[in-house]
Motif scaffolding. Sequence first.
Motif, PDB file in Angstrom:
ATOM      1  N   UNK A   1       0.827  -1.206   0.000  1.00 19.60           N
ATOM      2  CA  UNK A   1       0.000   0.000   0.000  1.00 19.60           C
ATOM      3  C   UNK A   1       0.864   1.261   0.000  1.00 19.60           C
ATOM      4  N   UNK A   2       2.020   1.164   0.627  1.00 21.15           N
ATOM      5  CA  UNK A   2       2.959   2.288   0.716  1.00 21.15           C
ATOM      6  C   UNK A   2       3.891   2.348  -0.503  1.00 21.15           C
ATOM      7  N   UNK A   3       3.676   1.463  -1.471  1.00 17.42           N
ATOM      8  CA  UNK A   3       4.451   1.418  -2.726  1.00 17.42           C
ATOM      9  C   UNK A   3       5.933   1.144  -2.498  1.00 17.42           C
ATOM     10  N   UNK A   4       6.249   0.399  -1.441  1.00 13.19           N
ATOM     11  CA  UNK A   4       7.647   0.044  -1.170  1.00 13.19           C
ATOM     12  C   UNK A   4       7.992  -1.330  -1.716  1.00 13.19           C
ATOM     13  N   UNK A   5       6.975  -2.190  -1.879  1.00 11.60           N
ATOM     14  CA  UNK A   5       7.160  -3.489  -2.516  1.00 11.60           C
ATOM     15  C   UNK A   5       6.062  -3.661  -3.553  1.00 11.60           C
ATOM     16  N   UNK A   6       6.289  -4.623  -4.467  1.00  7.83           N
ATOM     17  CA  UNK A   6       5.291  -4.883  -5.492  1.00  7.83           C
ATOM     18  C   UNK A   6       5.264  -6.357  -5.853  1.00  7.83           C
ATOM     19  N   UNK A   7       4.176  -6.752  -6.435  1.00  7.90           N
ATOM     20  CA  UNK A   7       3.998  -8.097  -6.956  1.00  7.90           C
ATOM     21  C   UNK A   7       4.916  -8.223  -8.172  1.00  7.90           C
ATOM     22  N   UNK A   8       5.810  -9.202  -8.142  1.00 12.76           N
ATOM     23  CA  UNK A   8       6.758  -9.397  -9.248  1.00 12.76           C
ATOM     24  C   UNK A   8       6.076  -9.973 -10.481  1.00 12.76           C
ATOM     25  N   UNK A   9       4.860 -10.490 -10.310  1.00 12.15           N
ATOM     26  CA  UNK A   9       4.181 -11.180 -11.401  1.00 12.15           C
ATOM     27  C   UNK A   9       4.481 -12.670 -11.409  1.00 12.15           C
ATOM     28  N   UNK A  10       5.445 -13.075 -10.598  1.00 15.90           N
ATOM     29  CA  UNK A  10       5.786 -14.498 -10.487  1.00 15.90           C
ATOM     30  C   UNK A  10       5.053 -15.108  -9.302  1.00 15.90           C
ATOM     31  N   UNK A  11       4.935 -16.434  -9.333  1.00 20.96           N
ATOM     32  CA  UNK A  11       4.288 -17.166  -8.256  1.00 20.96           C
ATOM     33  C   UNK A  11       5.163 -18.360  -7.868  1.00 20.96           C
ATOM     34  N   UNK A  12       5.154 -18.672  -6.570  1.00 20.46           N
ATOM     35  CA  UNK A  12       5.775 -19.895  -6.070  1.00 20.46           C
ATOM     36  C   UNK A  12       4.785 -20.549  -5.120  1.00 20.46           C
ATOM     37  N   UNK A  13       4.891 -21.843  -4.988  1.00 20.28           N
ATOM     38  CA  UNK A  13       3.993 -22.580  -4.109  1.00 20.28           C
ATOM     39  C   UNK A  13       4.288 -22.221  -2.654  1.00 20.28           C
ATOM     40  N   UNK A  14       3.226 -22.044  -1.880  1.00 17.11           N
ATOM     41  CA  UNK A  14       3.397 -21.816  -0.451  1.00 17.11           C
ATOM     42  C   UNK A  14       3.244 -23.142   0.293  1.00 17.11           C
ATOM     43  N   UNK A  15       3.262 -23.099   1.619  1.00 14.52           N
ATOM     44  CA  UNK A  15       3.222 -24.315   2.430  1.00 14.52           C
ATOM     45  C   UNK A  15       1.971 -25.147   2.167  1.00 14.52           C
ATOM     46  N   UNK A  16       0.880 -24.510   1.800  1.00 17.87           N
ATOM     47  CA  UNK A  16      -0.351 -25.260   1.543  1.00 17.87           C
ATOM     48  C   UNK A  16      -0.442 -25.749   0.103  1.00 17.87           C
ATOM     49  N   UNK A  17       0.579 -25.475  -0.705  1.00 21.30           N
ATOM     50  CA  UNK A  17       0.594 -25.927  -2.090  1.00 21.30           C
ATOM     51  C   UNK A  17      -0.054 -24.976  -3.073  1.00 21.30           C
ATOM     52  N   UNK A  18      -0.552 -23.853  -2.575  1.00 23.74           N
ATOM     53  CA  UNK A  18      -1.174 -22.852  -3.450  1.00 23.74           C
ATOM     54  C   UNK A  18      -0.127 -21.878  -3.979  1.00 23.74           C
ATOM     55  N   UNK A  19      -0.432 -21.255  -5.094  1.00 22.60           N
ATOM     56  CA  UNK A  19       0.463 -20.238  -5.630  1.00 22.60           C
ATOM     57  C   UNK A  19       0.447 -19.008  -4.735  1.00 22.60           C
ATOM     58  N   UNK A  20       1.625 -18.442  -4.517  1.00 20.11           N
ATOM     59  CA  UNK A  20       1.763 -17.259  -3.679  1.00 20.11           C
ATOM     60  C   UNK A  20       2.518 -16.186  -4.446  1.00 20.11           C
ATOM     61  N   UNK A  21       2.166 -14.945  -4.184  1.00 15.48           N
ATOM     62  CA  UNK A  21       2.844 -13.798  -4.788  1.00 15.48           C
ATOM     63  C   UNK A  21       4.306 -13.783  -4.364  1.00 15.48           C
ATOM     64  N   UNK A  22       5.175 -13.496  -5.318  1.00 12.52           N
ATOM     65  CA  UNK A  22       6.589 -13.272  -5.034  1.00 12.52           C
ATOM     66  C   UNK A  22       6.775 -11.752  -4.977  1.00 12.52           C
ATOM     67  N   UNK A  23       7.097 -11.265  -3.780  1.00  6.50           N
ATOM     68  CA  UNK A  23       7.253  -9.818  -3.550  1.00  6.50           C
ATOM     69  C   UNK A  23       8.672  -9.379  -3.847  1.00  6.50           C
ATOM     70  N   UNK A  24       8.817  -8.215  -4.468  1.00  9.72           N
ATOM     71  CA  UNK A  24      10.110  -7.578  -4.698  1.00  9.72           C
ATOM     72  C   UNK A  24      10.014  -6.113  -4.306  1.00  9.72           C
ATOM     73  N   UNK A  25      11.164  -5.510  -4.054  1.00 10.38           N
ATOM     74  CA  UNK A  25      11.211  -4.085  -3.722  1.00 10.38           C
ATOM     75  C   UNK A  25      10.952  -3.281  -4.988  1.00 10.38           C
ATOM     76  N   UNK A  26      10.220  -2.185  -4.849  1.00  9.97           N
ATOM     77  CA  UNK A  26       9.925  -1.332  -6.016  1.00  9.97           C
ATOM     78  C   UNK A  26      11.142  -0.530  -6.401  1.00  9.97           C
TER      79      UNK A  26
END
Length: 100
Positions: A75-100
Motif C-alpha cells: 500500500x505504501x508502494x515500497x514493494x510490489x507483486x513481481x508477477x511471479x508465483x511460487x507454491x506456499x506451504x499449503x501448495x497454493x500459488x503465492x505472490x513473489x514480492x520484490x522491492x519497487x
Amino acid sequence: MNMHSAIYPDAPGHRGIDTSIEAADAIAAVAGPLRRLVYAAIYGAGSVGLTTDEIAVALDMHRYSVQPRTSELKCDHRIEDSGRRRKNASGCNAIVWVVT
C-alpha cells in the motif's frame, strides 16, 4: 488504548470489528519494526523476491505477523507483486514480492 492516530499503512489496519480493532491495537507498537524487518528481507532477496511464507521462515516469524506487513508495504508502494508465483506451504500459488 486506541493506537489509531496514525493512518494505514503507517498503522495496522482493522475491519471496524471489536476483535479486529483489538488485534490492530495490540500489534501497533511493534508493527513498524516488523515492517522494517519484512522490507529488509525482501530487499535482501533482490530480484529473486520472497513469498509471505518464505519471509516468515527467513525471519523465524509466524506468517500471520508477516502478511499484514506485506500489505502495508504494498500500500505504501515500497514493494510490489513481481508477477511471479511460487507454491506456499499449503501448495497454493503465492505472490513473489520484490522491492519497487
